[in-house]
Scaffold this active site. Structure first.
Site, short mmCIF file in Angstrom:
data_model
loop_
_atom_site.label_atom_id
_atom_site.label_comp_id
_atom_site.label_asym_id
_atom_site.label_seq_id
_atom_site.Cartn_x
_atom_site.Cartn_y
_atom_site.Cartn_z
N GLN A 15 35.70 95.90 -6.47
CA GLN A 15 35.87 95.34 -7.81
C GLN A 15 36.35 93.91 -7.73
O GLN A 15 35.88 93.03 -8.46
CB GLN A 15 36.85 96.18 -8.62
CG GLN A 15 37.12 95.63 -10.01
CD GLN A 15 35.88 95.59 -10.87
OE1 GLN A 15 35.22 96.62 -11.05
NE2 GLN A 15 35.54 94.43 -11.43
N ARG A 45 29.18 93.36 -9.87
CA ARG A 45 29.42 94.44 -8.91
C ARG A 45 28.21 94.61 -8.01
O ARG A 45 28.32 94.81 -6.80
CB ARG A 45 29.72 95.75 -9.65
CG ARG A 45 31.09 95.84 -10.31
CD ARG A 45 32.22 95.89 -9.30
NE ARG A 45 32.11 97.00 -8.38
CZ ARG A 45 32.54 98.24 -8.64
NH1 ARG A 45 33.12 98.52 -9.81
NH2 ARG A 45 32.42 99.20 -7.74
#
Length: 311
Positions: free
Chosen positions: A137, A289
């Site tokens: 993340q 991501r």
């Protein structure tokens, strides 16, 4: 073989190289259909096993699509449909998956399970999330910050809310990439001292949300009730003053950006006006991501320059 269990595994130079590769690949495929492989298909013939002991939207889809765009493929397993849910050990699972696949991504609760997987696997293991950290993340967040035109060194990141696993990886990133994290967390929900220590002097905790955001370049929050936790009224009451709203954002720099790793509980940790407002980068952050993890995968396979992690 390289594991990506934490940001320190890659180190400052490795992180910088991963981010540069991710940005280049993102730009190179602008306007393409999502399922079209990259021109060089660098992971053609490679298979990633994605093991989920915690539910997911972004991690599941982004890793699957990352392998498709890199020319490879992904297998999705969860505890409900694999022998992990029936008592097979992590070590035995690691040995078996190493014989079938070229890499393993594990999203789980206890960080010790991730370390056990890496110890027994003979292929790279990637941390898709544990209760202790969430490095993938943060790679996406750093890519989003750079993509917005901001340099990392000297940046001020304000964190509001729970001292959770995402904050832990943000603090680690601060120490490696030379920016500052100021976290406003209420008593009882502050990060462990080891988390702050991982920031190497670039991370600190304050009690006041306004102190944290003053002069901040980036304002970040996360859901207050993490996966597997009960919806605790006491916790929500303690965190209520740390909600990110327009008034709090106004105390940051005029060009400050807002990040949230999602899923969000609108009206709890953040208001609709901030999430959907002009300073919000949450949708590019979610997309990133995919781009960041493609380059993390390439780094694990030795396709991006190696380095010795900083001691």
């Amino acid at each position: 073989m390289r594991h990506f269990l934490s940001l320190t595994d890659a180190g400052p130079d490795g992180i910088a190289a991963i981010l540069a590769d991710a940005l280049d690949r993102k730009v190179a495929r602008a306007g393409w259909r999502k399922g079209r492989p990259d021109a060089d298909a660098p992971l053609a013939g490679h298979v990633l096993a994605c093991v989920f002991e915690k539910s997911s939207t972004r991690t599941r889809v982004s890793f699957d699509m990352a392998m498709r765009q890199l020319g490879g493929s992904a297998l999705i397993l969860d505890s409900g449909t694999s022998q992990l849910g029936r008592g097979e050990t992590v070590a035995d699972t690691a040995r078996v998956l190493s014989g079938y696949c070229d890499a393993i991504m594990l999203r789980t609760d206890d960080h010790a399970k991730l370390e056990e997987m890496a110890h027994y696997a003979t292929v790279p293991v990637i941390n898709g999330l544990t209760d202790a950290s969430h490095p993938c993340q943060i790679m996406a967040d750093l890519l989003t910050i750079i993509d917005s035109g901001k340099a990392l060194p000297g940046l001020k990141v304000a964190w509001l809310g729970d001292g959770n696993n995402v904050l832990a990886s943000f603090a680690e990133a601060a120490g490696l990439m030379q920016f500052d994290v100021v976290a406003a967390c209420p008593q009882g929900f502050q990060p462990d001292d080891t988390v702050i220590a991982s920031g190497r002097g670039r991370a600190r905790v304050v009690a006041s949300p306004t102190e944290a955001v003053a002069g901040a370049d980036i304002v970040v929050t996360d859901t207050w009730i993490s996966m597997g936790q009960a919806h605790a009224d006491i916790k929500l009451a303690a965190l209520a003053p740390y909600q990110v709203d327009e008034a709090l954002m106004a105390r940051a720099k005029p060009d400050a950006k807002f990040l949230h790793c999602l899923p969000a509980h609108r009206g709890e940790e953040v208001t609709d006006a901030v999430m959907d407002g002009p300073q919000s980068l949450i949708w590019p952050e979610a997309e990133n991501r995919l781009h960041a993890q493609k380059s993390v995968l390439r780094w694990c396979f030795g396709q991006i320059a190696a380095r010795t992690p900083t001691a």
